[in-house]
Design an enzyme around this catalytic site. Structure first.
Site, mmCIF file in Angstrom:
data_model
loop_
_atom_site.group_PDB
_atom_site.id
_atom_site.type_symbol
_atom_site.label_atom_id
_atom_site.label_comp_id
_atom_site.label_asym_id
_atom_site.label_seq_id
_atom_site.Cartn_x
_atom_site.Cartn_y
_atom_site.Cartn_z
ATOM 1 N N LYS A 1 3.776 -18.907 26.018
ATOM 2 C CA LYS A 1 4.727 -17.794 25.956
ATOM 3 C C LYS A 1 5.183 -17.457 27.376
ATOM 4 O O LYS A 1 4.517 -17.817 28.346
ATOM 5 C CB LYS A 1 4.051 -16.578 25.337
ATOM 6 C CG LYS A 1 3.640 -16.827 23.886
ATOM 7 C CD LYS A 1 3.893 -15.620 23.033
ATOM 8 C CE LYS A 1 3.516 -15.854 21.594
ATOM 9 N NZ LYS A 1 4.627 -16.349 20.778
ATOM 10 N N ARG B 1 0.815 -1.221 0.000
ATOM 11 C CA ARG B 1 0.000 0.000 0.000
ATOM 12 C C ARG B 1 0.846 1.267 0.000
ATOM 13 O O ARG B 1 0.469 2.275 -0.555
ATOM 14 C CB ARG B 1 -0.871 0.037 1.241
ATOM 15 C CG ARG B 1 -2.000 -0.954 1.181
ATOM 16 C CD ARG B 1 -2.937 -0.711 2.365
ATOM 17 N NE ARG B 1 -4.218 -1.306 2.134
ATOM 18 C CZ ARG B 1 -4.795 -2.187 2.956
ATOM 19 N NH1 ARG B 1 -4.178 -2.555 4.061
ATOM 20 N NH2 ARG B 1 -5.973 -2.680 2.669
ATOM 21 N N LYS C 1 11.853 -26.470 9.149
ATOM 22 C CA LYS C 1 12.936 -26.778 10.098
ATOM 23 C C LYS C 1 13.510 -28.162 9.772
ATOM 24 O O LYS C 1 12.762 -29.140 9.641
ATOM 25 C CB LYS C 1 12.404 -26.764 11.543
ATOM 26 C CG LYS C 1 11.906 -25.391 11.992
ATOM 27 C CD LYS C 1 11.459 -25.437 13.445
ATOM 28 C CE LYS C 1 10.654 -24.207 13.846
ATOM 29 N NZ LYS C 1 11.385 -22.979 13.960
ATOM 30 N N LYS D 1 0.394 -18.080 7.220
ATOM 31 C CA LYS D 1 -0.541 -18.396 8.291
ATOM 32 C C LYS D 1 -1.021 -17.101 8.956
ATOM 33 O O LYS D 1 -0.338 -16.088 8.784
ATOM 34 C CB LYS D 1 0.102 -19.347 9.304
ATOM 35 C CG LYS D 1 1.091 -18.690 10.259
ATOM 36 C CD LYS D 1 1.460 -19.586 11.382
ATOM 37 C CE LYS D 1 0.578 -19.424 12.583
ATOM 38 N NZ LYS D 1 1.058 -18.496 13.612
ATOM 39 N N LYS E 1 13.118 -21.412 25.910
ATOM 40 C CA LYS E 1 12.621 -21.847 24.598
ATOM 41 C C LYS E 1 12.994 -23.312 24.440
ATOM 42 O O LYS E 1 14.161 -23.689 24.597
ATOM 43 C CB LYS E 1 13.279 -21.028 23.491
ATOM 44 C CG LYS E 1 12.793 -21.395 22.086
ATOM 45 C CD LYS E 1 13.307 -20.407 21.057
ATOM 46 C CE LYS E 1 12.892 -20.758 19.656
ATOM 47 N NZ LYS E 1 11.529 -20.367 19.335
ATOM 48 N N ASP F 1 -2.969 -19.742 17.499
ATOM 49 C CA ASP F 1 -1.672 -19.315 16.971
ATOM 50 C C ASP F 1 -0.750 -20.505 16.704
ATOM 51 O O ASP F 1 0.042 -20.482 15.773
ATOM 52 C CB ASP F 1 -1.021 -18.363 17.998
ATOM 53 C CG ASP F 1 0.228 -17.680 17.475
ATOM 54 O OD1 ASP F 1 0.228 -17.260 16.296
ATOM 55 O OD2 ASP F 1 1.204 -17.538 18.233
ATOM 56 N N GLU G 1 8.043 -21.253 24.713
ATOM 57 C CA GLU G 1 8.758 -20.048 24.299
ATOM 58 C C GLU G 1 9.035 -19.202 25.541
ATOM 59 O O GLU G 1 8.183 -19.095 26.424
ATOM 60 C CB GLU G 1 7.907 -19.221 23.350
ATOM 61 C CG GLU G 1 7.623 -19.903 22.029
ATOM 62 C CD GLU G 1 6.924 -18.959 21.072
ATOM 63 O OE1 GLU G 1 7.623 -18.193 20.400
ATOM 64 O OE2 GLU G 1 5.678 -18.981 21.012
ATOM 65 N N ASP H 1 3.668 -23.458 6.473
ATOM 66 C CA ASP H 1 3.797 -23.601 7.917
ATOM 67 C C ASP H 1 5.294 -23.644 8.174
ATOM 68 O O ASP H 1 5.970 -24.617 7.804
ATOM 69 C CB ASP H 1 3.139 -24.898 8.402
ATOM 70 C CG ASP H 1 3.200 -25.020 9.907
ATOM 71 O OD1 ASP H 1 4.241 -24.667 10.487
ATOM 72 O OD2 ASP H 1 2.222 -25.471 10.513
ATOM 73 N N HIS H 2 5.846 -22.595 8.796
ATOM 74 C CA HIS H 2 7.301 -22.504 8.835
ATOM 75 C C HIS H 2 7.944 -23.616 9.666
ATOM 76 O O HIS H 2 9.122 -23.886 9.534
ATOM 77 C CB HIS H 2 7.762 -21.110 9.301
ATOM 78 C CG HIS H 2 7.715 -20.910 10.776
ATOM 79 N ND1 HIS H 2 6.569 -20.544 11.448
ATOM 80 C CD2 HIS H 2 8.677 -21.028 11.727
ATOM 81 C CE1 HIS H 2 6.845 -20.446 12.735
ATOM 82 N NE2 HIS H 2 8.107 -20.723 12.940
ATOM 83 N N HIS I 1 1.373 -25.546 13.822
ATOM 84 C CA HIS I 1 2.679 -26.112 14.176
ATOM 85 C C HIS I 1 2.587 -27.410 15.004
ATOM 86 O O HIS I 1 3.229 -28.399 14.689
ATOM 87 C CB HIS I 1 3.515 -25.097 14.960
ATOM 88 C CG HIS I 1 3.583 -23.743 14.313
ATOM 89 N ND1 HIS I 1 3.601 -23.577 12.953
ATOM 90 C CD2 HIS I 1 3.631 -22.494 14.829
ATOM 91 C CE1 HIS I 1 3.682 -22.289 12.672
ATOM 92 N NE2 HIS I 1 3.687 -21.607 13.788
HETATM 93 C C1 BG6 Z 1 4.504 -18.257 14.898
HETATM 94 C C2 BG6 Z 1 3.604 -17.697 15.966
HETATM 95 O O1 BG6 Z 1 3.768 -18.929 13.931
HETATM 96 O O2 BG6 Z 1 5.435 -19.151 15.498
HETATM 97 C C3 BG6 Z 1 4.413 -17.003 17.044
HETATM 98 O O3 BG6 Z 1 2.678 -16.776 15.396
HETATM 99 C C4 BG6 Z 1 5.485 -17.938 17.583
HETATM 100 O O4 BG6 Z 1 3.579 -16.550 18.085
HETATM 101 C C5 BG6 Z 1 6.285 -18.558 16.459
HETATM 102 O O5 BG6 Z 1 6.319 -17.178 18.419
HETATM 103 C C6 BG6 Z 1 7.213 -19.628 16.989
HETATM 104 O O6 BG6 Z 1 8.073 -20.043 15.979
HETATM 105 P P1 BG6 Z 1 9.475 -20.647 16.300
HETATM 106 O O7 BG6 Z 1 10.030 -21.052 14.973
HETATM 107 O O8 BG6 Z 1 10.288 -19.593 16.984
HETATM 108 O O9 BG6 Z 1 9.226 -21.814 17.209
#
Ligand code: BG6
Length: 513
Positions: free
Chosen positions: A362, A63, A204, A170, A367, A257, A238, A199-200, A262
């Site tokens: 969280k 935008r 991994k 996502k 972590k 979330d 986390e 989905d990231h 995940h």
């Molecule tokens: C994201 C969430 O998809 O994944 C976040 O929206 C979260 O809230 C994150 O912190 C965690 O990803 P990773 O790779 O750090 O475990």
């Protein structure tokens, strides 16, 4: 995913990969965080590894007012901040050699008319063969309108041998109904094989390795079932708080979330049946099938088998943390959960009566993402006349992050004249065997999309199956309002109620360390 030839020894995995097909990458939401923090560094890493297409162009759509030159300069300036490797001028040129910018609203025909003109020009000049990868890095409200415009304008029509693919970030929906509606809209204008729902977690290495661990070894599969496995724990802890994401997070919560995407991706890789081939359709079908076999709870069961919590004041790593309700853009009386623990059961022959305990939160102690598989206990009777009252538990632990490892915990005899037993461990650490260059986790996902391999991308059925599992919990909590929301201390292990969820089954969570 690349084919790999293993010859053994540190750094000996040879990726037999080729540069991806020529293509033009169009990023919607290009002025945002995701583009700068993850997409650009990932493209850069692909360029360094020789995997970026030789003919490549990048178009940003957003935008904000900007120009081709200003956008390119902004990307170049931000790269050193977020790159995971040293920035080399030659490799930067491969990524930013041809950059264009289009200012436009996502729901305006004029944006797509401008985009069409720019694509035609670039495709002619750059030789990208008409292949287009549209990456929707916008807030979720943009997914349906952009997807529909791309379909209806013909920009995403696959013709004359050119492919057109759309990556959706996502969250894919906010509940079952909205995920179904989004799938319907997108599938009305695009084919399933054009849609890549990202989905990231699947980017991994350690997550991808679950398939290899299970199916490339003769060792595990014969005992990977209810006869030998007692329960499974999936932890995504986390230490981060919601930071500046209060606006998004307060409307979302930990369950939406993290779980339908995940955590259920991890669960499906652990619990799926062996696919007939290591190919997208076969793998995705099995993953969807196991999600479909998860028992759906009624309201009472949902309340009984789930714990939700919200962090209060506390300390993480000795740094004072303010309660969630005091975070920017969070309602002071918010009932949004920042922690969730669930007990899920899978109704099939492999997993009947084997609970899968999931937890994520969280502002926890540390972590730690891991999957722990607890095997059934050996009968202690044989050692009844020895000073052995309790055997250590047999766990197979897949460490996903920050420790990338696989560990086996078992019992061993303490040296000495009498039989004394102690729990010991064997651990495989990735770093001892492989020299992987630091990455963002998006490299494989983007590359796979460019070569048309959807193995790491969930299909519509799996996305909906995930929401179907989560929906009863969402409904039950909406009705219960703030009843049952446990406040936990920031920097701790989460609410005590989550411990009770396992204790009542005679089990306990593994420590978060
Ligand atoms: C994201 C969430 O998809 O994944 C976040 O929206 C979260 O809230 C994150 O912190 C965690 O990803 P990773 O790779 O750090 O475990």
């Amino acid at each position: 995913m690349n084919d790999a030839v293993m010859t053994g020894g540190k750094g000996a995995a040879t990726a037999a990969a080729r540069p991806a097909d020529p293509c033009c990458l169009v990023i919607f939401g290009a002025s945002g965080d995701l583009t700068h923090r993850l997409l650009l560094p990932a493209l850069y890493n692909l360029a360094v590894d020789g995997l970026l297409p030789r003919a490549f162009a990048l178009i940003g759509v957003a935008r904000t007012a900007s120009s081709n030159e200003a956008f390119a300069a902004d990307l170049e300036a931000s790269l050193p901040k977020f790159a995971t490797r040293n920035v080399d001028r030659e490799a930067v040129k491969k990524v930013l050699g041809c950059v264009a910018y289009i200012q436009g609203e996502p729901d305006d025909d004029a944006t797509y008319a401008k985009l069409a003109r720019e694509l035609e020009r670039i495709e002619r000049e750059r030789g990208t063969k008409g292949n287009r990868l549209f990456y929707l890095a916008t807030p979720p409200a943009g997914f349906a309108p952009i997807g529909c415009h791309l379909g209806q304008s013909g920009l995403a029509r696959q013709e004359n041998g050119a492919w057109r693919r759309v990556v959706i970030e996502k969250p894919f929906g906010t509940d079952l109904a909205s995920a179904q509606a989004l799938n319907r809209k997108l599938l009305g204008v695009l084919d399933e094989d054009q849609i890549f729902r990202i989905d990231h977690y699947l980017g991994k290495e350690t997550v991808q390795n679950i398939l290899v661990l299970r199916f490339a070894n003769g060792l595990f599969e014969p005992i990977w079932n209810r006869h030998h496995i007692e329960h499974v724990q999936i932890t995504v802890a986390e230490s981060l708080t919601v930071e500046r994401r209060g606006g998004y997070y307060d409307a979302t919560g930990a369950l939406r979330d993290m779980v339908p995407n995940h955590l259920l991706q991890l669960l499906s890789l652990i619990a799926m049946e062996p696919p007939s081939r290591f190919a997208a359709d076969a793998v995705r079908a099995e993953k969807a099938q196991v999600l479909d076999a998860i028992q759906l709870s009624d309201r009472a069961e949902a309340l009984r088998n789930a714990v939700r919590g919200q962090y209060g004041d506390g300390f993480v790593d000795n740094i004072p943390i303010e309660a969630y309700r005091k975070a920017p853009d969070v309602k002071p009386d918010s009932t949004t959960e920042t922690y969730v623990a669930l007990k899920l059961m899978i109704d099939n022959w492999r997993w009947a009566n084997v609970p899968f305990y999931l937890r994520t939160g969280k502002a926890l102690r540390a972590k730690q993402t891991e999957v722990a598989i607890k095997f059934k206990q050996a009968p202690v009777a044989m050692f009844r006349d020895m000073p052995v009252d309790r055997l250590a538990e047999n766990f197979l632990v897949i460490g996903i992050q920050p420790k990338e490892c696989i560990g086996l915990e078992f019992n061993a005899k303490i040296p000495g004249p009498s039989i004394k037993i102690r729990g010991v461990g064997m651990t495989f650490k990735y770093e001892d065997y492989f020299d992987a260059a630091p990455s963002t986790g998006y490299e494989t996902l983007i590359y796979d999309c460019m070569i048309g391999d959807a193995i790491l991308y969930p299909r519509a059925d799996a996305i909906e199956a995930g929401w179907r599992v989560v929906q009863p919990f969402l409904d039950a909590w909406r009705e219960a309002k703030d009843q049952g929301l446990a406040i936990y201390r920031a920097g701790g292990d989460g609410p005590k109620e989550a411990d009770d969820l396992l204790n009542r089954d005679g089990r306990h969570w593994r420590p978060i360390t």
